[in-house]
Design a protein around this motif. Structure first.
Motif, PDB file in Angstrom:
ATOM      1  N   ALA A 103       0.453   6.151  15.898  1.00  0.00           N
ATOM      2  CA  ALA A 103       1.376   5.926  14.784  1.00  0.00           C
ATOM      3  C   ALA A 103       1.543   4.436  14.510  1.00  0.00           C
ATOM      4  O   ALA A 103       1.596   4.004  13.346  1.00  0.00           O
ATOM      5  CB  ALA A 103       2.730   6.562  15.096  1.00  0.00           C
ATOM      6  N   MET A 104       1.596   3.645  15.562  1.00  0.00           N
ATOM      7  CA  MET A 104       1.728   2.196  15.383  1.00  0.00           C
ATOM      8  C   MET A 104       0.462   1.601  14.762  1.00  0.00           C
ATOM      9  O   MET A 104       0.545   0.657  13.972  1.00  0.00           O
ATOM     10  CB  MET A 104       2.062   1.527  16.706  1.00  0.00           C
ATOM     11  N   ALA A 152       0.815  -1.202   0.000  1.00  0.00           N
ATOM     12  CA  ALA A 152       0.000   0.000   0.000  1.00  0.00           C
ATOM     13  C   ALA A 152       0.857   1.263   0.000  1.00  0.00           C
ATOM     14  O   ALA A 152       0.423   2.312  -0.478  1.00  0.00           O
ATOM     15  CB  ALA A 152      -0.927   0.018   1.211  1.00  0.00           C
ATOM     16  N   LEU A 153       2.067   1.169   0.527  1.00  0.00           N
ATOM     17  CA  LEU A 153       2.963   2.319   0.589  1.00  0.00           C
ATOM     18  C   LEU A 153       4.255   2.018  -0.151  1.00  0.00           C
ATOM     19  O   LEU A 153       4.709   0.876  -0.202  1.00  0.00           O
ATOM     20  CB  LEU A 153       3.285   2.670   2.042  1.00  0.00           C
ATOM     21  N   LEU A 208      -8.714  -0.044  13.272  1.00  0.00           N
ATOM     22  CA  LEU A 208      -7.412   0.562  13.570  1.00  0.00           C
ATOM     23  C   LEU A 208      -7.384   2.040  13.185  1.00  0.00           C
ATOM     24  O   LEU A 208      -6.728   2.839  13.846  1.00  0.00           O
ATOM     25  CB  LEU A 208      -6.287  -0.182  12.832  1.00  0.00           C
ATOM     26  N   VAL A 209      -8.099   2.383  12.127  1.00  0.00           N
ATOM     27  CA  VAL A 209      -8.175   3.785  11.711  1.00  0.00           C
ATOM     28  C   VAL A 209      -8.893   4.600  12.780  1.00  0.00           C
ATOM     29  O   VAL A 209      -8.464   5.702  13.138  1.00  0.00           O
ATOM     30  CB  VAL A 209      -8.875   3.914  10.344  1.00  0.00           C
ATOM     31  N   THR A 210      -9.973   4.037  13.306  1.00  0.00           N
ATOM     32  CA  THR A 210     -10.703   4.712  14.387  1.00  0.00           C
ATOM     33  C   THR A 210      -9.845   4.832  15.632  1.00  0.00           C
ATOM     34  O   THR A 210      -9.812   5.889  16.281  1.00  0.00           O
ATOM     35  CB  THR A 210     -12.006   3.946  14.703  1.00  0.00           C
ATOM     36  N   TRP A 214      -1.972  -0.902  10.045  1.00  0.00           N
ATOM     37  CA  TRP A 214      -3.023  -0.912   9.021  1.00  0.00           C
ATOM     38  C   TRP A 214      -2.415  -0.928   7.627  1.00  0.00           C
ATOM     39  O   TRP A 214      -2.831  -1.689   6.751  1.00  0.00           O
ATOM     40  CB  TRP A 214      -3.931   0.299   9.230  1.00  0.00           C
ATOM     41  N   HIS A 215      -1.398  -0.094   7.409  1.00  0.00           N
ATOM     42  CA  HIS A 215      -0.729  -0.063   6.109  1.00  0.00           C
ATOM     43  C   HIS A 215       0.041  -1.358   5.836  1.00  0.00           C
ATOM     44  O   HIS A 215       0.111  -1.812   4.693  1.00  0.00           O
ATOM     45  CB  HIS A 215       0.227   1.122   6.016  1.00  0.00           C
ATOM     46  N   PHE A 216       0.626  -1.934   6.872  1.00  0.00           N
ATOM     47  CA  PHE A 216       1.408  -3.162   6.702  1.00  0.00           C
ATOM     48  C   PHE A 216       0.552  -4.284   6.107  1.00  0.00           C
ATOM     49  O   PHE A 216       1.016  -5.071   5.294  1.00  0.00           O
ATOM     50  CB  PHE A 216       2.006  -3.607   8.042  1.00  0.00           C
ATOM     51  N   PHE A 217      -0.704  -4.335   6.533  1.00  0.00           N
ATOM     52  CA  PHE A 217      -1.605  -5.374   6.030  1.00  0.00           C
ATOM     53  C   PHE A 217      -2.422  -4.897   4.828  1.00  0.00           C
ATOM     54  O   PHE A 217      -3.492  -5.448   4.530  1.00  0.00           O
ATOM     55  CB  PHE A 217      -2.525  -5.862   7.155  1.00  0.00           C
TER      56      PHE A 217
END
Length: 117
Positions: free
Chosen positions: A52-53, A3-4, A70-72, A58-61
């Motif tokens: 931050a973690m 994703a990144l 996780l965003v919330t 979230w991005h890792f998966f």
């Protein structure tokens, strides 16, 4: 994990590492000076670290909908972190102001002329 981009991952991970280092350095400064309000600042930094973690996880998966919570959580930790950091900064300001006032009153006392009889 796609994703990144790699440079974005480097920025994300290095930011988390820097934040951990800042927490440790501020805690150590509190140890050296003996001022507890620096410890409060380092503790106040933890919600932002958790946020931050959450974002990195979230991005890792690859940002799946199943991890939208996780965003919330990240947003909540950001709000809580801003509040705790603001409170810690206010406490540092208040304590420093009290210390300055007590130092100035002590210096005024030492500069008061003494009557010699």
């Amino acid at each position: 994990m796609h994703a990144l981009s790699v440079p974005t991952w480097i920025i994300h991970v290095s930011s988390v590492i820097e934040w951990i280092a800042a927490i440790w350095l501020i805690w150590s400064y509190g140890d050296i000076t003996g001022n507890r309000y620096w410890w409060a600042l380092s503790c106040a930094m933890f919600p932002a670290l958790v946020g931050a973690m959450c974002a990195c996880t979230w991005h890792f998966f690859d940002n799946p909908e199943s991890l939208d919570w996780l965003v919330t959580l990240q947003a909540s930790m950001t709000v809580l972190g801003n509040i705790t950091l603001c409170t810690a900064a206010w406490w540092i300001w208040r304590c420093a102001r009290k210390a300055d006032q007590s130092d100035s009153s002590e210096s005024e006392k030492s500069q008061t002329p003494v009557d010699v009889v």
